[in-house]
Design an enzyme around this catalytic site. Structure first.
Site: not given
Ligand code: GUN
Length: 316
Positions: A53, A97, A120
């Site tokens: 990311k 995350q 998100d």
């Molecule tokens: N962990 C697994 N998928 C995601 C996601 O889409 N966003 C976040 N923040 N954590 C994750």
């Protein structure tokens, strides 16, 4: 005829190129979008995701910050950190995350993220915005699935869409997006009766269960579009053989690493489906592209640059 492979890398690259242009235009106006990624602890998969990311931000000219509290961080400390990020003017998007360590109240932390910076799309305010078709931020993986369908010219309005999986992160929001796009949507889960039979009604089948190769050919109507959201690591040689016997490339991968990554869809489905996303290289790259898109969207909404500072092909 074998299924058309829907190339997520290629679609993600197109979207990222559009975003890079948009970031350039915004930066010239003095608005440089910024993302804060919060990674707690040392979960290897989360580390890989967060690194990708941050790398994507760098490639597109988006400001990014990685914040890495220790695994023993308390809920209160996380709430303070989020409150600080909410206040900071150079941060447009906040990504916490998941998973968080068990002793941290993840729901409280996600609720603390300002809905304006919730890239998100997990905040109940944004969940409500999506379900009532108001402007807001939408979860990245479901948005990515929609981009794959739209850019691959797969008709959505009037289609029968079946979503297997009802998670807050993928199943529910993708069902809502498909419904908003005028599909007839069925959401299936572990208690669904005759899952293969229900799935076989689908023109668009979304697999978001988290079980390697569970969707077999008997789930799929010939010609259907199959979107595989799963990402599972297969380590058991017998299971590997059931999935990939005779696939030289996979056999090499498995021999080298002792494991292979696969989705929720069995490889045999490619013989029945009309179109299918591979794993890896399908939905995954789109998730990151849509996070970048959400960060830019959040920057525009929050800085009052209007819904669109520049024109994009994403129709936003
Ligand atoms: N962990 C697994 N998928 C995601 C996601 O889409 N966003 C976040 N923040 N954590 C994750």
């Amino acid at each position: 005829m074998p299924a058309t492979i829907l190339d997520g890398q290629k679609i993600a690259a197109e979207i990222k190129a559009e975003i890079a242009e948009e970031v350039k235009a915004l930066t010239a106006l003095g608005i440089r979008p910024g993302l804060a990624a919060v990674l707690v602890g040392t979960d290897p998969a989360s580390e890989v995701y967060v690194r990708s990311k941050v790398k994507a931000c760098e490639a597109l000219g988006i400001y990014s910050e990685k914040i890495t509290p220790a695994s023993n961080v308390t809920t209160e400390e996380m709430l303070e950190l989020v409150a600080d990020l909410n206040r900071r003017d150079n941060i447009d998007g906040i990504l916490v995350q998941l998973p968080l360590p068990k002793h941290v109240d993840a729901k409280a932390v996600l609720l603390a993220v300002s809905p304006e910076k919730d890239v998100d799309g997990f905040h109940p305010m944004n969940v409500g915005n999506l379900s009532t078709q108001r402007p807001g931020l939408v979860p990245c993986t479901p948005l990515g699935c929609m981009e794959i369908l739209k850019r691959s010219k797969i008709p959505i309005a009037g289609s029968n869409a079946v979503v297997i999986g009802r998670s807050d992160i993928v199943g529910k929001p993708i069902a809502m997006l498909l419904l908003n796009a005028n599909a007839t949507v069925t959401v299936c889960h572990s208690k669904t009766k005759d899952l293969p039979g229900v799935s076989r009604q689908a023109d668009i089948l979304i697999a978001a269960i988290g079980r390697a190769g569970m969707v077999t050919r008997d789930f799929v109507k010939p010609g259907a579009a199959v979107i595989d959201v799963g990402m599972n690591r297969v380590t058991d040689p017998a299971e590997f053989k059931r999935m990939f016997a005779g696939n030289a490339k996979r056999e090499q991968d498995f021999a080298a690493k002792g494991s292979t990554l696969m989705g929720d869809v069995h490889p045999e489905v490619a013989e029945v489906a009309g179109a299918i996303t591979p794993v890896p290289g399908g939905v995954g790259p789109l998730t990151i592209a849509m996070l970048m898109s959400n960060t830019v969207k959040a920057a525009k909404l929050r800085r009052g640059a209007g819904k669109r500072a520049t024109t994009t092909a994403r129709g936003e």
